[in-house]
Each structure stands twice: as structure tokens, then as C-alpha cells.
Design a protein around this motif. Structure first.
Motif, PDB file in Angstrom:
ATOM      1  N   UNK A  50       0.827  -1.204   0.000  1.00  0.00           N
ATOM      2  CA  UNK A  50       0.000   0.000   0.000  1.00  0.00           C
ATOM      3  C   UNK A  50       0.863   1.256   0.000  1.00  0.00           C
ATOM      4  N   UNK A  51       1.925   1.261   0.798  1.00  0.00           N
ATOM      5  CA  UNK A  51       2.788   2.436   0.832  1.00  0.00           C
ATOM      6  C   UNK A  51       3.492   2.650  -0.501  1.00  0.00           C
ATOM      7  N   UNK A  52       3.921   1.578  -1.143  1.00  0.00           N
ATOM      8  CA  UNK A  52       4.545   1.716  -2.460  1.00  0.00           C
ATOM      9  C   UNK A  52       3.578   2.326  -3.458  1.00  0.00           C
ATOM     10  N   UNK A  53       2.315   1.886  -3.403  1.00  0.00           N
ATOM     11  CA  UNK A  53       1.301   2.444  -4.305  1.00  0.00           C
ATOM     12  C   UNK A  53       1.067   3.922  -4.017  1.00  0.00           C
ATOM     13  N   UNK A  54       1.005   4.280  -2.743  1.00  0.00           N
ATOM     14  CA  UNK A  54       0.805   5.680  -2.385  1.00  0.00           C
ATOM     15  C   UNK A  54       1.980   6.551  -2.830  1.00  0.00           C
ATOM     16  N   UNK A  55       3.187   6.033  -2.704  1.00  0.00           N
ATOM     17  CA  UNK A  55       4.351   6.791  -3.171  1.00  0.00           C
ATOM     18  C   UNK A  55       4.296   6.987  -4.684  1.00  0.00           C
ATOM     19  N   UNK A  56       3.909   5.935  -5.385  1.00  0.00           N
ATOM     20  CA  UNK A  56       3.840   6.005  -6.840  1.00  0.00           C
ATOM     21  C   UNK A  56       2.801   7.012  -7.305  1.00  0.00           C
TER      22      UNK A  56
ATOM     23  N   UNK B  13      10.082  16.087  -1.627  1.00  0.00           N
ATOM     24  CA  UNK B  13       9.434  16.758  -0.503  1.00  0.00           C
ATOM     25  C   UNK B  13       9.862  16.120   0.816  1.00  0.00           C
ATOM     26  N   UNK B  14       9.759  16.881   1.879  1.00  0.00           N
ATOM     27  CA  UNK B  14      10.166  16.399   3.196  1.00  0.00           C
ATOM     28  C   UNK B  14       9.284  15.251   3.655  1.00  0.00           C
ATOM     29  N   UNK B  15       8.008  15.358   3.387  1.00  0.00           N
ATOM     30  CA  UNK B  15       7.069  14.307   3.803  1.00  0.00           C
ATOM     31  C   UNK B  15       7.378  12.990   3.112  1.00  0.00           C
ATOM     32  N   UNK B  16       7.637  13.046   1.806  1.00  0.00           N
ATOM     33  CA  UNK B  16       7.939  11.828   1.062  1.00  0.00           C
ATOM     34  C   UNK B  16       9.267  11.225   1.526  1.00  0.00           C
ATOM     35  N   UNK B  17      10.270  12.067   1.756  1.00  0.00           N
ATOM     36  CA  UNK B  17      11.565  11.563   2.219  1.00  0.00           C
ATOM     37  C   UNK B  17      11.444  10.877   3.571  1.00  0.00           C
ATOM     38  N   UNK B  18      10.623  11.456   4.460  1.00  0.00           N
ATOM     39  CA  UNK B  18      10.431  10.850   5.770  1.00  0.00           C
ATOM     40  C   UNK B  18       9.732   9.497   5.659  1.00  0.00           C
ATOM     41  N   UNK B  19       8.748   9.397   4.757  1.00  0.00           N
ATOM     42  CA  UNK B  19       8.037   8.127   4.571  1.00  0.00           C
ATOM     43  C   UNK B  19       8.964   7.049   4.020  1.00  0.00           C
TER      44      UNK B  19
END
Length: 416
Positions: A80-86, A95-101
Motif C-alpha cells: 500500500x505504501x509503495x502504491x501511495x508513493x507512486x 518533498x520532506x514528507x515523502x523523504x520521511x516516509x
């Protein structure tokens, strides 16, 4: 189609302690497996199972099948997280949020839901009890309650996994049921257009109007109460806030269930399909004054659309989503489009033909016409043919009748 039935468990004080210990052990095991998946990159279920299966059984006291379900939960979370990142749901590139995730492993709360399959949990619907695996052995005769419709659905259609979850000290089982769909009505008598709004939650082209006055009044009252309790900021005020949380969400959900059921039942009874406007991204497009932003962002139109979608599928009612552009400014009688057609929010008065009606009713009729055009276009799609002089077709292969039918562009269709 898959339907989720949520029933309430009625454990004793001792049983509740055992269930809490089981959830805690499963989520501690999930966090350990998540750390391994993040460190090694083995986020696939079978690759992760080879690395952590023995550890989960030995260190966390899980049996074989519960350990497998924990591993599956972790693998699904990373998928699910991979899909959300994609899809950019966790921020843009850089972005800072994406890097933290991307830089942290997934963590599970101590009370996060835990899936159970038929080897870990069995239902005795007639006795209204379940038998469920726990870290202290098999717990039998765990009572549950539900409505007659829920019990009937469980008895006839329960398939697959069930999730154990706790909210505000109350225990629930979320069961997956495979409910058969009615045959799709491929030749509807027409379409019912549904215009969504905040003042009028839903207005149909057949004359149904579901007012949002009571729900909006309830939301304003809850907002004032929350603000008052937050300003007070005492222990008793915090206890009241905790007790009141999710109450507004449950009220809105109940209202949406009632509205969607009414719309789908009427469409099924009259042999019509349903045409719903596509409001995706409207919160980003619409500009509101600061005092009205909470009203806009508490508008649960997406939930209402989901309810109408699955209930229409279950009833075999055709369902399409259409572009709502200019539907509130276009006359449903003569198709004249002008901003001056809306002298106020509630009234539509055509400056061309003079027709006067409720603005939401006019918009819903436009949506009904577009829905019929989308449905017919989906059914009659064929391989393009070169235009012929005697055929009456234009360069795109469209006849004059079809061009008249599709006077307004439509965006997408989810049925037909």
C-alpha cells in the motif's frame, strides 16, 4: 461482490484482557517483521516469511497461522505504501514528507486490527458466538451481537478473513462476505441524475430532495461544543471530548446510508440507471471563505458516492459517473448556458426560454441526460469506419441524432 459486515463482540472483563494481550503481541510481532522488511527490502510475503517466521513463533508466542497472518499484514502495508508513493499521495518527489516516509519503517499501533482466517477463527452464527485464537489458547463462546440483516449475511455469505479491532474500549469483528450481485439491467428505461451538495445533500431528477439542514445543524453544534471543551481543557472536558469523538462521523455515515438506499431502491423499482456527478478534486478547485472551509471539508460526498456505487452493483442497477461542468448553469429544457441563469443559489431561471425551477433539480436533469449519453456510447462503441457521403455521418463517425444526444461533453463512465 465483497461486502464487509461489522459485528460487536461482547467479551467479559477477563476475555477483553486476553484479546488486548493478543492484539498487543501480534502488533509487536508486526513491528519486528516490518523492521526486517525495511532493512532487507524483503517486502514480498514469501520472502519476508523466510526471514521472520521462526522468530515470530519463538519470541512473540504466535502459533503458525497467526504468524502467517501477521506477515501478510506487514507485506500488504508495504504494498500500500509503495502504491501511495507512486501516486504521489505521500508528497511530491523531493518533498520532506515523502523523504520521511521512504526513510522510516512502517509502524503498527498496539491496538491495530489483526486479520484472522478460518483456521484461527470460526463462527457459530445461530448461537451468536465465535471461537478465536489468542495467545492464551483458543477462546470459545465469545458472544457477539448484530442486526438481523447482518446475521443473515454472515450465515449465508461469510467468506475469507475477519479482522479483530478495538475502538474506545469496544471490540468488533469485521467479516468479509461474498454477496451475489443481481443481473445487471442492460436496457434501463432512463437514468436518474443525482446532484450532490452541502445544503441539499442529494437532489434527483425524479424529484427526490434530501436536505442537509439537520446534519449541518448537528455539525455546527458539535463544533461549538468541541471548541468550548478545548478552551476549558480540564480532565473532565478531555474525557467528554474522548467520548464524543467519532459521533459526528457515525451520524454522517448513517445519513449517507439512508440517502443511498433510497436512491438505489427507487432506481431499481422503476428500471432506471443512476448518473452521478464526478466531484473528485473539488476541494482543491473551490475557493471558500475561512469561515466556510470546515463545512466544505466535512462534506462526505465521496462516502455517499461509494455507498451508491456498491448498492447499485448489488441491485443490478446501471451506474455511471459524468462530468458536472456547467450542469448548474445549463437549462435542462433548451440547453442555454449562462451564468445569469442562476440569480441565487436555490433558483434556476433560464434567460432564454424563461423556465424557472429549483437549481439542483435543473442540474440533476442535465446529469440524467449526460448519464444516458454515456451509457449508450459505451454500449454502441464499434470500430471506426470511414465517413460516407450518404450515411449522414460526420468526420468522427457520429450521426446528427448522436450529436444532439451528447450536447455536453462527459468525462468518464463506470458502468455499461
Amino acid at each position: 461482490m465483497k461486502v464487509v459486515v461489522v459485528v460487536k463482540l461482547l467479551p467479559s472483563a477477563e476475555q477483553a484482557k486476553v484479546l488486548q494481550a493478543t492484539l498487543d503481541a501480534c502488533n509487536r510481532a508486526a513491528n519486528a517483521a516490518s523492521q526486517v522488511a525495511f532493512t532487507t527490502g524483503a517486502t514480498h510475503k514469501y520472502a519476508l516469511q523466510q526471514r521472520v517466521y521462526t522468530v515470530l513463533k519463538g519470541e512473540f508466542g504466535l502459533s503458525a497461522q497467526p504468524a502467517v497472518r501477521v506477515i501478510g499484514k506487514v507485506a500488504d502495508a508495504y504494498t500500500t505504501r509503495t502504491t501511495h508513493l507512486k501516486n504521489g499521495l505521500l508528497g511530491r518527489e523531493g518533498s520532506k514528507r515523502r523523504a520521511q516516509a521512504e526513510a522510516t519503517p512502517i509502524r503498527f499501533r498496539p491496538d491495530a486490527a489483526q486479520p484472522f482466517d478460518s483456521r484461527c477463527l470460526s463462527w457459530q452464527v445461530d448461537a451468536r458466538t465465535v471461537s478465536i485464537w489468542t495467545t492464551r489458547g483458543r477462546m470459545k463462546n465469545l458472544a457477539f451481537t448484530g442486526s438481523p440483516d447482518q446475521l443473515k449475511t454472515l450465515a449465508e455469505h461469510q467468506r475469507g478473513e475477519s479482522d479483530l479491532l478495538v475502538e474506545d474500549g469496544m471490540w468488533f469483528l469485521s467479516a468479509t462476505c461474498e454477496v451475489p450481485e443481481k443481473p445487471l439491467n442492460t436496457d434501463p428505461a432512463g437514468f436518474v441524475g443525482v446532484d450532490l451538495g452541502i445544503v441539499e445533500i442529494a437532489t434527483t431528477s425524479t424529484g427526490q430532495r434530501h436536505a442537509g439542514r439537520l446534519l449541518n445543524r448537528y455539525r455546527r453544534r458539535q463544533n461549538r461544543l468541541r471548541a468550548k471543551l478545548q478552551r476549558k481543557n480540564t480532565k473532565s472536558a478531555k474525557r467528554v471530548l474522548k467520548r464524543l469523538r467519532r459521533r459526528e462521523t457515525r451520524r454522517a455515515k448513517d445519513v449517507n446510508h439512508t440517502i443511498s438506499k433510497s436512491i438505489v431502491e427507487r432506481a431499481e423499482r422503476t428500471g432506471h440507471g443512476i448518473a452521478l456527478e464526478d466531484l473528485k478534486g473539488i476541494r482543491g478547485r473551490v475557493r471558500q471563505a475561512k469561515k466556510n472551509r470546515s463545512t466544505l471539508h466535512s462534506w462526505s460526498f465521496a462516502q455517499l458516492r461509494d455507498f451508491i456505487t456498491y448498492k447499485a452493483r448489488r441491485a443490478g442497477v446501471p451506474f455511471v459517473v459524468v462530468d458536472p461542468a456547467y450542469s448548474s448553469r445549463s437549462c435542462s429544457e433548451c440547453d442555454h448556458t449562462d451564468r445569469r441563469n442562476r440569480p441565487c443559489r436555490a433558483v434556476f431561471a433560464c434567460t432564454s426560454c424563461g423556465v424557472v425551477m429549483h437549481a439542483d433539480t435543473s442540474a440533476s436533469r442535465n446529469l440524467a441526460r449526460r448519464g444516458e449519453a454515456v451509457w449508450n456510447a459505451g454500449r454502441h462503441v464499434s470500430r471506426p469506419r470511414p465517413p460516407r457521403e450518404s450515411s449522414g455521418l460526420d468526420a468522427g463517425g457520429n450521426s446528427a441524432a448522436s450529436r444532439a444526444l451528447t450536447r455536453k461533453p462527459v468525462a468518464s463512465a463506470t458502468g455499461g
